[in-house]
Scaffold this motif. Structure first.
Motif, short mmCIF file in Angstrom:
data_model
loop_
_atom_site.label_atom_id
_atom_site.label_comp_id
_atom_site.label_asym_id
_atom_site.label_seq_id
_atom_site.Cartn_x
_atom_site.Cartn_y
_atom_site.Cartn_z
N GLU A 279 -60.17 29.62 15.66
CA GLU A 279 -58.83 29.48 15.10
C GLU A 279 -58.47 28.02 14.85
O GLU A 279 -57.85 27.68 13.83
CB GLU A 279 -57.81 30.13 16.04
N GLU A 282 -60.17 26.75 11.76
CA GLU A 282 -59.46 27.18 10.55
C GLU A 282 -58.27 26.27 10.25
O GLU A 282 -57.87 26.11 9.10
CB GLU A 282 -58.99 28.63 10.70
N LEU A 283 -57.70 25.66 11.29
CA LEU A 283 -56.58 24.73 11.10
C LEU A 283 -57.06 23.32 10.76
O LEU A 283 -56.25 22.42 10.60
CB LEU A 283 -55.72 24.68 12.37
N HIS A 299 -58.06 16.59 15.21
CA HIS A 299 -57.78 16.84 13.79
C HIS A 299 -57.98 15.53 13.04
O HIS A 299 -57.46 14.49 13.46
CB HIS A 299 -56.35 17.34 13.60
N ASP A 341 -52.42 32.25 21.68
CA ASP A 341 -51.68 32.56 20.44
C ASP A 341 -50.48 31.62 20.29
O ASP A 341 -50.18 31.16 19.18
CB ASP A 341 -51.21 34.01 20.47
N VAL A 344 -51.73 28.17 19.16
CA VAL A 344 -52.10 28.14 17.75
C VAL A 344 -50.86 28.17 16.86
O VAL A 344 -50.77 27.45 15.86
CB VAL A 344 -53.05 29.30 17.42
N ALA A 345 -49.88 28.98 17.24
CA ALA A 345 -48.64 29.05 16.46
C ALA A 345 -47.92 27.70 16.46
O ALA A 345 -47.42 27.23 15.43
CB ALA A 345 -47.72 30.14 17.02
N LEU A 347 -49.31 24.69 16.94
CA LEU A 347 -50.07 23.73 16.16
C LEU A 347 -49.92 23.99 14.66
O LEU A 347 -49.82 23.04 13.86
CB LEU A 347 -51.54 23.79 16.55
N THR A 348 -49.86 25.25 14.27
CA THR A 348 -49.66 25.59 12.86
C THR A 348 -48.34 25.03 12.37
O THR A 348 -48.24 24.44 11.28
CB THR A 348 -49.72 27.10 12.66
N GLU A 349 -47.32 25.18 13.18
CA GLU A 349 -45.99 24.67 12.84
C GLU A 349 -45.98 23.15 12.78
O GLU A 349 -45.43 22.53 11.85
CB GLU A 349 -45.00 25.17 13.88
N LEU A 351 -48.53 21.04 12.27
CA LEU A 351 -49.32 20.53 11.14
C LEU A 351 -48.56 20.70 9.82
O LEU A 351 -48.63 19.84 8.94
CB LEU A 351 -50.67 21.25 11.08
N ALA A 352 -47.84 21.80 9.69
CA ALA A 352 -47.06 22.01 8.48
C ALA A 352 -45.93 20.99 8.39
O ALA A 352 -45.63 20.49 7.29
CB ALA A 352 -46.49 23.43 8.48
#
Length: 355
Positions: A279, A282-283, A299, A341, A344-345, A347-349, A351-352
């Motif tokens: 996961e 993928e980020l 990253h 989970d 990951v949520a 980190l997704t936020e 990075l965005a």
């Protein structure tokens, strides 16, 4: 600073342990603790040991625990030493075996307690740089030395050496002690304990804190041929003859014997590690190949310090090291599926938001 301090206290830079904050709703992935809790049999044994017998000193050698460990590794009881966490076992090892005429060798990126012990015990050390891919190259240790200590898997990278490479290293340095620190070995590496019968210079150290989920109980152990173990015992009995209390001995022994629990929880952590690694990839993260219960990832477009701080704001705690070559990495403990989970949520936020 105080004028009453011994001189050595002024010169020490103490080890900094992972943070243990008291914060509600925290996802704590910073200290490589097992997310699933101890074996129920261990808890039952601890409860049973909580009795009037606590007025008595514990059995000083940890005989029952040593016997259980010895059987599993094909050793005799006299080839096993137990202590108050692997950190204490390591401390005794540094005093008993690693203070030699030549320098002690260990990786430059590794367990940061090693240089602390060297300063405390007056041991001359040489840090050996990891390769460009953050692996340990055993050939880099083919130099004059007094002793060698290697973590396998290494921390904080999580990368493991194959057993064949460990044995070759131990054989090439037959005249000096070689210590293999196996705190994370149960999550994907092969223990060097099988080499002990053939190599009198080899000491292997493990812990109950990680794969046995007993970090709060403080139990560790060492395995080696009798002269090495005797050296540890001589130091221990000059420092503290009763390092493990009755509750620790009872809980650790029961935990060690509960093989079904161990295999089940270990498999969950390994599966969680593989899933989280994919996961994060993928980020856009680079994730080093881990054989431990954590991963080491960075990253290419974001500072590790900034990511760690942003995660903390979202009540997700990971470990960040302010050290050359690894300052942009995050060391992330494998938690439960729900904890991973949430990481990951978050980190997704992040990075965005950062673009």
């Amino acid at each position: 600073m105080s004028r009453y301090w011994s001189r050595i206290v002024h010169e020490l830079t103490p080890y900094t342990p992972g943070e243990q904050p008291r914060v509600a709703d925290l996802v704590k992935l910073n200290t490589n603790e097992n997310p699933y809790g101890p074996s129920p049999k261990a808890l039952a044994a601890i409860a049973e040991a909580t009795s009037d017998q606590l007025r008595l000193y514990p059995e000083p050698t940890g005989q029952a625990l040593r016997a259980a460990i010895a059987v599993s590794h094909g050793l005799s009881e006299s080839e096993v030493f137990v202590g108050n966490g692997s950190d204490e076992v390591l401390a005794h090892t540094f005093q008993a075996l690693l203070k030699q005429e030549g320098p002690l060798l260990f990786p430059d990126i590794s367990y940061s307690f090693y240089p602390t012990y060297c300063a405390l015990f007056g041991i001359t050390a040489r840090a050996v740089p990891l390769a460009d891919d953050f692996t340990i190259d055993p050939a880099d240790y083919d130099r004059p030395c007094g002793a060698i200590i290697l973590p396998n898997p290494n921390a904080p990278t999580g990368i493991a050496l194959p057993l064949s490479a460990i044995e070759a290293l131990v054989a090439r340095h037959a005249d000096v002690p070689v210590v293999i620190d196996e705190a994370y070995v149960d999550f994907g590496a092969e223990s060097a304990s099988s080499l002990i019968a053939r190599h009198p210079n080899l000491l292997v150290i493990q812990t109950f804190s990680k794969s046995r989920a007993l970090a709060g109980l403080r139990v560790g152990f060492a395995m080696g041929q009798r002269p090495l173990i005797e050296a540890l015992e001589r130091v221990k009995d000059s420092f503290n003859s009763y390092p493990l209390d009755r509750l620790a001995l009872a809980g650790a022994t029961a935990s060690w014997l509960d093989r079904d629990w161990f295999e089940e929880k270990r498999a969950l952590i390994i599966a969680g590690r593989d899933c989280l690694s994919a996961e994060l990839a993928e980020l856009g993260f680079t994730v080093l190949p881990s054989a431990a219960n954590f991963i080491f990832a960075r990253h290419p477009d974001h500072s590790g310090a900034v990511l760690a701080a942003a995660l903390r704001e979202r009540r997700v705690l990971v470990r960040h090291f302010k050290k050359d070559r690894i300052q942009d990495f995050l060391r992330i403990t494998i938690g439960t599926e729900a904890e991973c989970d949430r990481l990951v949520a978050a980190l997704t936020e992040i990075l965005a938001e950062q673009g």
